[in-house]
Enzyme design. Structure first.
Site, short mmCIF file in Angstrom:
data_model
loop_
_atom_site.label_atom_id
_atom_site.label_comp_id
_atom_site.label_asym_id
_atom_site.label_seq_id
_atom_site.Cartn_x
_atom_site.Cartn_y
_atom_site.Cartn_z
N GLY A 50 0.87 -1.28 0.07
CA GLY A 50 -0.57 0.31 -0.17
C GLY A 50 0.99 1.65 0.04
CG ASP A 109 -9.40 0.97 8.77
OD1 ASP A 109 -10.47 1.77 9.76
OD2 ASP A 109 -9.47 0.04 8.68
CE LYS A 137 -10.75 4.77 6.21
NZ LYS A 137 -10.61 3.11 5.65
CG ASP A 165 -5.38 -3.05 -2.22
OD1 ASP A 165 -5.08 -2.63 -1.23
OD2 ASP A 165 -6.14 -4.12 -1.84
P1 IMP Z 1 -5.24 -0.80 10.03
O1 IMP Z 1 -4.30 -2.42 11.01
O2 IMP Z 1 -6.86 -1.31 10.47
O3 IMP Z 1 -4.97 0.53 11.11
O4 IMP Z 1 -5.17 -1.24 8.72
C1 IMP Z 1 -4.56 -0.93 7.91
C2 IMP Z 1 -4.21 -1.23 6.27
O5 IMP Z 1 -5.35 -1.46 6.39
C3 IMP Z 1 -4.02 0.11 5.59
O6 IMP Z 1 -1.93 -0.90 5.64
C4 IMP Z 1 -4.58 -0.43 4.72
O7 IMP Z 1 -3.35 -1.35 3.50
C5 IMP Z 1 -5.92 -1.28 4.79
N1 IMP Z 1 -6.85 -0.16 4.88
C6 IMP Z 1 -7.63 0.55 5.67
N2 IMP Z 1 -7.90 0.92 5.26
C7 IMP Z 1 -8.48 1.47 4.47
C8 IMP Z 1 -9.19 1.96 2.80
O8 IMP Z 1 -9.77 2.57 3.28
N3 IMP Z 1 -8.42 1.47 1.21
C9 IMP Z 1 -7.92 0.03 1.57
N4 IMP Z 1 -6.91 0.39 2.49
C10 IMP Z 1 -7.57 0.30 3.86
MG MG Z 2 -3.81 -2.97 1.53
#
Ligand code: IMP
Ligand code: MG
Length: 190
Positions: A50, A109, A137, A165
């Site tokens: 990403g 996220d 986010k 993606d």
């Molecule tokens: P987390 O561990 O929930 O903070 O998510 C982080 C990972 O989730 C990022 O590296 C992204 O690859 C993926 N991700 C989170 N939200 C999105 C989105 O809205 N679109 C695409 N990928 C996302």
């Molecule tokens: Mg991803």
């Protein structure tokens, strides 16, 4: 035949950040990082896939000495919400002990990915560890984690483009947009 960018644009509900908005913000973010690390070398670690496009563009705004490495983390598995705890599936190759490390990802996220990767990197005893994300986010956070450098705060919607993606598609879009809900499902292979 693979889909190309213009047809992928039709799958967006709306554009959240234009190519120009991203360019302008990255320049300012580069300035912030340059002044935070003045006179020091950093080891930038990109979470792939990403962060590749973001990191490629951002580091060209940095005028401090820099080493680059990548780490691969599994999490989403072709869905729009995390299915399981993040797992490091490809480790870094550089020795980061005593180094100033800047960990970079496309989006913060729930915070699980950066929290987990930070924990692993900290065990390698860097002199310092900071994090930088293009998108934040905040509404979705489930762990107490904040990044040191943030490009944009965005609402709680699933976004694609500029490296982000859905099921490995849309990464090459030059802008970032909200994916239409009808395109957030995996179509069965026929
Ligand atoms: P987390 O561990 O929930 O903070 O998510 C982080 C990972 O989730 C990022 O590296 C992204 O690859 C993926 N991700 C989170 N939200 C999105 C989105 O809205 N679109 C695409 N990928 C996302
Ligand atoms: Mg991803």
């Amino acid at each position: 035949m693979p889909e190309h960018a213009p047809s992928q644009l039709q799958n967006l509900d709306r554009i959240l950040l234009t190519e120009q908005q991203i360019k302008t913000r990255l320049q300012a973010l580069g300035t912030e990082i340059n002044s935070a690390y003045q006179g020091r070398e950093i080891t930038a670690i990109a979470i792939i896939n990403g962060a590749v496009i973001f990191v490629a563009d951002l580091i060209r705004h940095l005028d401090i000495p820099l080493r680059l490495d990548c780490i691969r983390v599994s999490s989403y598995r072709d869905a729009t919400s995390a299915q399981q705890a993040p797992e490091i599936i490809d480790r870094i190759r550089l020795d980061i002990e005593g180094s100033d490390v800047l960990l970079l990802d496309d989006i913060l996220d729930t915070g699980n990915t950066l929290a987990e990767v930070s924990k692993v990197l900290r065990s390698l005893r860097p002199a310092s560890l900071k994090t930088c994300v293009l998108l934040d986010k905040k509404a979705r956070r489930s762990t107490e984690f904040e990044a040191d450098f943030v490009g944009f705060q965005i609402p709680d919607e699933f976004v694609v483009g500029y490296g982000l993606d859905f099921a490995e598609s849309y990464r090459q879009l030059p802008c970032i947009g909200v994916l239409k809900s009808e395109h957030q499902t995996i179509s069965p292979t026929t």
